[in-house]
Design an enzyme around this catalytic site. Structure first.
Site, short mmCIF file in Angstrom:
data_model
loop_
_atom_site.label_atom_id
_atom_site.label_comp_id
_atom_site.label_asym_id
_atom_site.label_seq_id
_atom_site.Cartn_x
_atom_site.Cartn_y
_atom_site.Cartn_z
CD GLU A 289 -2.73 -0.97 2.60
OE1 GLU A 289 -2.88 0.12 3.17
OE2 GLU A 289 -3.16 -2.04 3.04
CE LYS A 291 5.54 4.84 6.79
NZ LYS A 291 5.18 6.18 7.18
NE ARG A 296 -2.56 3.58 12.40
CZ ARG A 296 -1.72 2.57 12.64
NH1 ARG A 296 -0.44 2.80 12.82
NH2 ARG A 296 -2.15 1.34 12.69
NE ARG A 311 2.52 6.77 16.00
CZ ARG A 311 3.32 6.37 15.02
NH1 ARG A 311 2.95 6.49 13.77
NH2 ARG A 311 4.49 5.86 15.28
CD GLU A 341 -0.89 8.34 8.05
OE1 GLU A 341 -1.18 7.53 8.95
OE2 GLU A 341 0.16 9.02 8.06
CG PHE A 382 -4.37 1.87 6.66
CD1 PHE A 382 -4.13 1.04 7.72
CD2 PHE A 382 -4.05 3.22 6.76
CE1 PHE A 382 -3.58 1.54 8.90
CE2 PHE A 382 -3.51 3.73 7.93
CZ PHE A 382 -3.28 2.89 9.01
CE LYS A 465 8.89 2.35 10.17
NZ LYS A 465 8.48 3.04 11.37
#
Ligand code: AMP
Length: 605
Positions: A289, A291, A296, A311, A341, A382, A465
């Protein structure tokens, strides 16, 4: 077995109903005095067994140095300046004396111990502190607002200190400043709850510092019980609730489920140095996906009631009315928890903007409509953790994504959409996708295993990531120096640290470059960082200031070098500040392991 009745520190005395604060202090001391995790667990478990049900909540929170569970937005916000005042009132010393002793000792808790303990001997105060007194008094602080509230807080704390022994005063100050840190990691508390209440068939051998099981089945049964405690915690994010349930047995523990409106900790990603390594790590085929470079958001939907958390589990619903609307209108589910996000874009050009432009929206509580127009965000969804009454944490990623696609059938660009995803087993295709993502202005890609479960709070290897190598690190400020000349009045030259597996912060360099002197230069200013750091000051020696690790900076640098000068064993060459990351907590900064990997990788280049 640890005996809590020595030193007169019995939990319940005959004429009293509540647990003494001194009992808790004795546990703090024992836990603090050992670095062995199993020994800490043993001390805690032995203590927890004796705690009456009615006091469990108070005790569990105080053991963690908290007055509220992690999902509760309330904080004490008690400054060191107020603590100085309270110590002065309680001890009959001047504030100046308290401050000068603080400078000498470097720890305000210790100062309280020295001064208050002395006073107590002189006046022979007899009342003993209950844990509940301490808890209830401090818990009221966030609700005290307006005229006279500061004085009232100081008086209340001074009254507690007036009844405290030297040791109690020391821990009381650390608690009120929210810097208790006696070394009780989350995993330790989890295991202690299991040992105390679920009767696992095991024996802790203190001499060998090891756990002994009757046989292999015993070990498995033990692991299953630990997992049950962990699962309950993952769902409610509150060890007090977990302990209460565990006390009534495994069934009650399993009954704990996600609750809409109560945030759960987000799952974090590990880092890989290349697309190929990322794919190898999560297995092929993998879900890749974009980034996104935003922040968040965990969005809870209960029909028309939408709640948004960051987050760090802060409730930011009020700050993002456009996200509330988007979730209400586009998410086709009665109830759902979405992991997303939020990405900022320029309303004039439609171009996406990096995180630093929209960071202020998290904090700003006024002019919300104006800000929403100037700095709108698009929600990129996501993950899906809960849908129409069903928890999905243990459901594999592929299935979660499928359900997510089903409830977001009408995405709308610049409002709410699914994260861009490519399902592939081919490294070449993945490389192309990575380049495409970077070209579109994103940070890199995420590689996700199709079977990966959602592990709240975990930095997992099934979601990694991949970003351009040696880009930036998120590091926490642990020390600084007061500036001189035209920089006087500002904190400058910041010592920054990464964290290791045990949660300890290890310095990795000093940075001053990248911060601006004037606001109009754009970017993060010395003034801004100084203001944010001031409440976190724990000690000052001359121009040197040390902090409670709280403020996170994103740093760019040229190279990582080995260095004996810093506790991490590494140093950054030419570091510069690129961003303030106050959407992050010190718990989720760059880890020593990531530094090590980045260093190894760079050598191989
Ligand atoms: P980092 O902040 O570098 O540790 O990377 C992890 C963060 O990337 C997450 O906490 C998310 O905020 C963000 N992120 C952006 N896009 C995605 C995505 N597609 N999937 C998961 N996380 C994402």
């Amino acid at each position: 077995m640890v005996n809590f009745n020595e030193e007169g520190l019995n939990i319940l005395s005959l004429d009293r109903f509540y647990m003494r604060y001194a009992s808790l202090v004795s546990v703090y001391r024992r836990v603090e005095s050992t670095s062995k995790r199993l020994e800490k667990t043993h001390v805690l478990a032995s203590f927890l067994k004796e705690v009456p049900a009615a006091e469990l909540e108070t005790v569990i929170l105080l053991l963690q140095g908290r007055l509220f569970p992690p999902w509760d937005p309330r904080t004490l916000g008690f400054s060191t300046a107020l603590a100085v005042k309270a110590i002065a009132v309680a001890s009959g010393e001047t504030e100046r004396k308290v401050t000068s002793l603080w400078k000498k000792e470097g720890d305000l808790g210790k100062v309280a111990g020295l001064l208050v303990g002395k006073k107590k001997q002189a006046t022979l105060v007899t009342k003993e502190l209950d844990a509940k007194d301490v808890f209830l008094t401090l818990q009221k602080f966030p609700g005290m607002e307006g005229k006279g509230s500061v004085d009232l807080k100081v008086k209340s704390l001074a009254a507690l200190l007036g009844h405290a022994s030297a040791e109690e005063a020391r821990f009381l100050i650390r608690t009120v400043l929210e810097t208790l840190r006696v070394g009780i990691a989350e995993g330790t508390l989890r295991d202690a709850i299991c040992w105390a209440y679920l009767n696992p068939e095991m024996n802790y051998n203190m001499e060998k510092n090891d756990i002994e099981f009757p046989d292999e089945n015993g070990r498995e049964a033990y692991n299953a019980l630990i997992a049950a405690v962990q699962q309950a915690y993952d769902r409610c994010n509150d060890y007090a609730a977990v302990a209460k349930a565990a006390k009534s047995g495994v069934a009650a523990l399993r009954g704990i489920s996600l609750e809409l409106g109560v945030p759960i900790r987000v799952m974090l990603a590990q880092k890989e140095q290349s697309v190929e390594a990322g794919m190898d790590r999560v297995g092929r085929p993998a879900a890749l996906e974009y980034k996104y470079d935003g922040f968040r958001m965990q969005v809870h939907k209960e029909r028309d009631a939408i709640t948004i958390f960051t987050r760090r589990l802060e409730n930011v619903t009020q700050q993002f009315p456009e996200v509330v609307d988007a979730a209400k209108e586009h998410v086709e589910a009665e109830t759902a928890i979405l992991d997303c996000e939020a990405v900022g874009f320029d309303p004039a050009t439609g171009k996406y903007t990096p995180f630093q432009h929209i960071g202020q929206r998290i904090r700003r509580k006024y002019d919300i409509d104006k800000l929403r127009e100037q700095l709108p965000v698009e929600l990129n969804v996501f993950d899906l953790l809960y849908l129409d009454g069903e928890e999905l944490l243990d459901t594999g990623f592929e299935k979660r994504r499928e359900l997510l696609e089903r409830i977001l059938r009408r995405p709308l660009l610049k409002r709410i959409k699914l994260s861009t995803l490519l399902l592939t087993g081919s490294t070449a295709e993945a490389e192309r996708f990575y380049k495409e993502s970077l070209a579109a202005g994103n940070e890199g890609i995420m590689c996700k295993s199709l079977s990966g479960k959602y592990q709240p709070g975990g930095r997992v290897g099934h979601m990694v990531k991949v970003k351009p190598v040696l880009d930036t690190m998120d590091l926490v400020i642990v020390a600084a120096e007061w500036g001189e000349g035209k920089r006087s009045g500002w904190l400058t030259s910041f010592t920054v640290a990464c964290r290791d597996e045990t949660g300890e912060f290890l310095a990795i360099g000093k940075v001053g470059t990248g911060l601006k002197e004037l606001e109009r230069e754009g970017g993060v200013t010395f003034q801004q960082v100084t203001d944010l750091l001031r409440p976190a000051i724990v000690a000052e020696h001359g121009r040197e200031v040390t902090f409670d690790p709280a403020l996170v900076l994103e740093l760019a640098f040229e190279e990582i070098q080995r260095s004996p000068a810093y506790a991490s064993g590494y140093a950054l060459r030419f570091p510069r500040v690129v961003n303030l990351r106050d959407d992050r907590s010190p718990e989720d900064i760059t880890t020593l392991d990531e530094v090590r990997r980045a260093f190894e990788h760079q050598r191989g280049r």
